[in-house]
Design a protein around this motif. Structure first.
Motif, PDB file in Angstrom:
ATOM      1  N   SER A 105       0.686  -1.130  -0.532  1.00  0.00           N
ATOM      2  CA  SER A 105       0.553  -0.378  -0.018  1.00  0.00           C
ATOM      3  C   SER A 105       0.845   1.203  -0.208  1.00  0.00           C
ATOM      4  O   SER A 105       1.413   1.525   0.174  1.00  0.00           O
ATOM      5  CB  SER A 105      -1.719   0.071   1.583  1.00  0.00           C
ATOM      6  OG  SER A 105      -0.144  -0.022   2.537  1.00  0.00           O
ATOM      7  N   GLN A 110      -5.439   2.471   0.349  1.00  0.00           N
ATOM      8  CA  GLN A 110      -4.866   1.296   0.162  1.00  0.00           C
ATOM      9  C   GLN A 110      -4.029   0.074   1.244  1.00  0.00           C
ATOM     10  O   GLN A 110      -5.370  -0.617   1.602  1.00  0.00           O
ATOM     11  CB  GLN A 110      -4.267   2.277  -1.131  1.00  0.00           C
ATOM     12  CG  GLN A 110      -3.456   0.806  -1.650  1.00  0.00           C
ATOM     13  CD  GLN A 110      -2.156   0.951  -2.773  1.00  0.00           C
ATOM     14  OE1 GLN A 110      -1.564   1.559  -1.986  1.00  0.00           O
ATOM     15  NE2 GLN A 110      -2.748   0.107  -3.444  1.00  0.00           N
ATOM     16  N   SER A 119     -12.839  -2.556  -0.550  1.00  0.00           N
ATOM     17  CA  SER A 119     -12.554  -1.399  -1.416  1.00  0.00           C
ATOM     18  C   SER A 119     -13.631   0.293  -0.712  1.00  0.00           C
ATOM     19  O   SER A 119     -13.693   0.789  -0.977  1.00  0.00           O
ATOM     20  CB  SER A 119     -12.934  -2.073  -2.714  1.00  0.00           C
ATOM     21  OG  SER A 119     -14.261  -2.343  -2.484  1.00  0.00           O
ATOM     22  N   LYS A 122     -11.438   1.581   1.457  1.00  0.00           N
ATOM     23  CA  LYS A 122     -10.999   2.853   1.070  1.00  0.00           C
ATOM     24  C   LYS A 122     -11.262   3.331   0.067  1.00  0.00           C
ATOM     25  O   LYS A 122     -10.841   4.721   0.190  1.00  0.00           O
ATOM     26  CB  LYS A 122      -9.707   1.523  -0.294  1.00  0.00           C
ATOM     27  CG  LYS A 122      -8.817   2.028  -1.346  1.00  0.00           C
ATOM     28  CD  LYS A 122      -8.606   0.860  -1.936  1.00  0.00           C
ATOM     29  CE  LYS A 122      -8.964   0.920  -3.622  1.00  0.00           C
ATOM     30  NZ  LYS A 122      -8.120  -0.075  -4.096  1.00  0.00           N
ATOM     31  N   ASP A 355      -6.717   5.119  -5.157  1.00  0.00           N
ATOM     32  CA  ASP A 355      -7.943   4.185  -4.448  1.00  0.00           C
ATOM     33  C   ASP A 355      -9.136   4.964  -5.022  1.00  0.00           C
ATOM     34  O   ASP A 355      -9.975   3.784  -4.710  1.00  0.00           O
ATOM     35  CB  ASP A 355      -7.351   5.120  -3.365  1.00  0.00           C
ATOM     36  CG  ASP A 355      -6.474   5.016  -2.035  1.00  0.00           C
ATOM     37  OD1 ASP A 355      -6.563   3.693  -2.298  1.00  0.00           O
ATOM     38  OD2 ASP A 355      -5.498   6.171  -1.185  1.00  0.00           O
TER      39      ASP A 355
END
Length: 512
Positions: A105, A110, A119, A122, A355
């Protein structure tokens, strides 16, 4: 005037030269955003320190809190050194470096996405960063206006545009490595400048003991009737001073542009050296700034805070210095602002690209396209912050300046607890991160629009931000107790990086 301009031109030429020199390090995402994770202790420590302290601290906070709390405002600088630097490096440094590399990351969102396999988490983190970093970035220009007007008699708009263009050039060209090297040079200027300015200002009032004696004789019935309060150990308002220390010190633990410095550091030895260097830097720069601001009331016959605001205090204190010292102060504040600005725009643009845009809106985004996108967004973020600063200057809107405290509280309140706990605990849940994100963001936004409805102690954005951070430290473990446990395989995969065997010298650890 010729000497002042010559010093500025040399300074700008060096910044741009370093940016062009570092182009070779900025050819891929890892190089542009993290300098290839090979940045040594001196560069990392100075990058951390110069990103920490900007014109907001030197001109705004030092003047405001020095006026309110007197010499006891120095506690804010001591807190910045011990909590914001020393403990931040000790608690977060190693583990951040190890786990962020293990999870591959490059940004804080991330990290959350990989650590919790989400996700959505994120994207949520990247939206918070996008919303709250822009007003923070715009506020960096605030401290420069009066100083440039005093030193050069030029319109503040020219200063904003000049600073924005030059920062954009060296960041776009050289990425994180150019920023780190420039931060080192800017940090040296800040160290030398703070020490010189303090000595000059105190000397103008007869030296330290005479200045302290003069401060002890200052009284302000609107604040307190206690004699000598502004020269005392804890000042007139210890509770609110404590909130200032918490916000400005603990806040660094959750600010993306600060934590990201740990991602890039080279090795174990660099972390140990960097901890010491960063702490000393913070003690001199932050401690010195607040210490200087503590003597602001000695200049009360020249300052009209009611008419001109707290931002006028430090420039008035410095206006009687020699032309060369004033030039040094301008370079000092310019250095502090440009270093923080470059750090913020890299954090913002890399987060938005890696991201938010990548995979969600642009599929199969190659490394080359990501770097191009980050460079374009650097220009966009700098342009937006410059426009906001110009709007504030031209229309005398103070709203944008007030958002600095709100931004810091929202970002650190959202990320501090989830990030720190996720480095140490396998029990932290995705739901606890979401609750902390939402709680802090909503609280700080509500503080903007409904401030008068808040309890008295929380009407200040600084106090409210400090409370958001402390609340997060309770919210994450409590919510984690009552929400579904995280996926065991995912957690074990993240934490196995700490179990990797490594060989060290016997002076570091005894053998069997």
């Amino acid at each position: 005037m010729f000497m002042k301009l010559l010093i500025l031109i040399i300074y700008f030429a060096v910044m741009i030269g370093i940016g062009l020199y570092c182009r070779k390090h900025a050819t891929d995402v890892n190089g542009f955003v993290l300098g290839g994770r090979s940045v040594g202790p001196w560069l990392t420590a100075f990058a951390y320190g110069t990103s920490y302290f900007s014109a907001v601290v030197f001109v705004g906070y030092a003047g405001q809190f020095g006026w309110k709390y007197g010499i006891s405002a120095t506690w804010a600088g001591i807190g910045n050194a011990i909590i914001g630097s020393l403990l931040a490096w000790v608690v977060l440094g190693r583990r951040t470096r190890i786990m962020s590399q293990h999870l591959n990351s490059a940004t804080m969102p991330q990290f959350f996405g990989e650590r919790f396999g989400s996700s959505a988490l994120k994207i949520g983190a990247s939206v918070i960063i996008f919303i709250f970093l822009i007003p923070y970035t715009a506020s960096l220009y605030n401290g420069l206006s009066r100083l440039f007007g005093m030193a050069f008699n030029i319109d503040y708009s020219v200063c904003i545009i000049l600073m924005a263009v030059l920062t954009a050039i060296y960041v776009i060209a050289g990425g994180y490595m150019a920023t780190a090297i420039n931060d080192f040079i800017q940090g040296i200027i800040m160290l030398f400048g703070i020490a010189t300015v303090i000595a000059a200002v105190l000397n103008s009032k007869g030296g330290f003991m005479a200045a302290l004696d003069g401060l002890a004789k200052v009284s302000d019935p609107a604040v307190t009737d206690t004699p000598g309060i502004f020269a005392s150990f804890f000042g007139p308002d210890p509770l609110n001073l404590l909130f200032v220390v918490i916000l400005t010190s603990l806040g660094t633990w959750g600010l993306p542009q600060m934590v990201q410095k740990f991602y890039a550091i080279k090795d174990e030895k660099s972390i140990k050296k960097g901890t010491i260097i960063s702490t000393i830097f913070a003690l001199v720069v932050a401690g010195g700034s607040y210490f200087l601001g503590g003597f602001g009331r000695l200049f009360s016959d020249e300052i009209d805070v009611a008419a001109n605001g707290y931002d006028s205090i430090i420039p008035t204190m410095l206006s009687g210095l020699s032309p060369m010292l004033i030039a040094l102060v301008v370079i000092l504040v310019l250095s502090a602002s440009m270093s923080t600005l470059s750090s913020l725009v890299i954090a913002s643009s890399s987060t938005l690209t890696i991201d938010f845009l990548k995979d969600n809106f642009i599929k199969d985004m190659s490394d080359k396209k990501q770097v191009l996108s980050i460079r374009i967004l650097v220009v966009v973020f700098i342009a937006i912050s410059s426009i906001l600063a110009l709007i504030q200057y031209k229309s005398s809107i103070t709203f944008i300046a007030q958002l600095m405290g709100v931004s810091w509280g929202a970002l650190a309140g959202s990320f501090l607890a989830p990030f720190m706990y996720s480095l140490y605990s396998k029990r932290v849940t995705k739901a606890s991160c979401w609750v902390c994100f939402i709680f802090s963001s909503v609280l700080m936004i509500a503080n903007i629009f409904f401030r008068s409805s808040f309890p008295t102690i929380m009407q200040s954005p600084i106090n409210c931000g400090a409370i958001a951070m402390l609340a997060g430290l309770v919210i994450v473990p409590v919510v984690s107790l009552f929400t579904p446990k995280p996926d065991k395989e995912l957690v074990e995969s993240a934490f196995k990086c700490y179990d990797k065997k490594t060989t060290v010298e016997q002076k570091t650890a005894l053998g069997d």
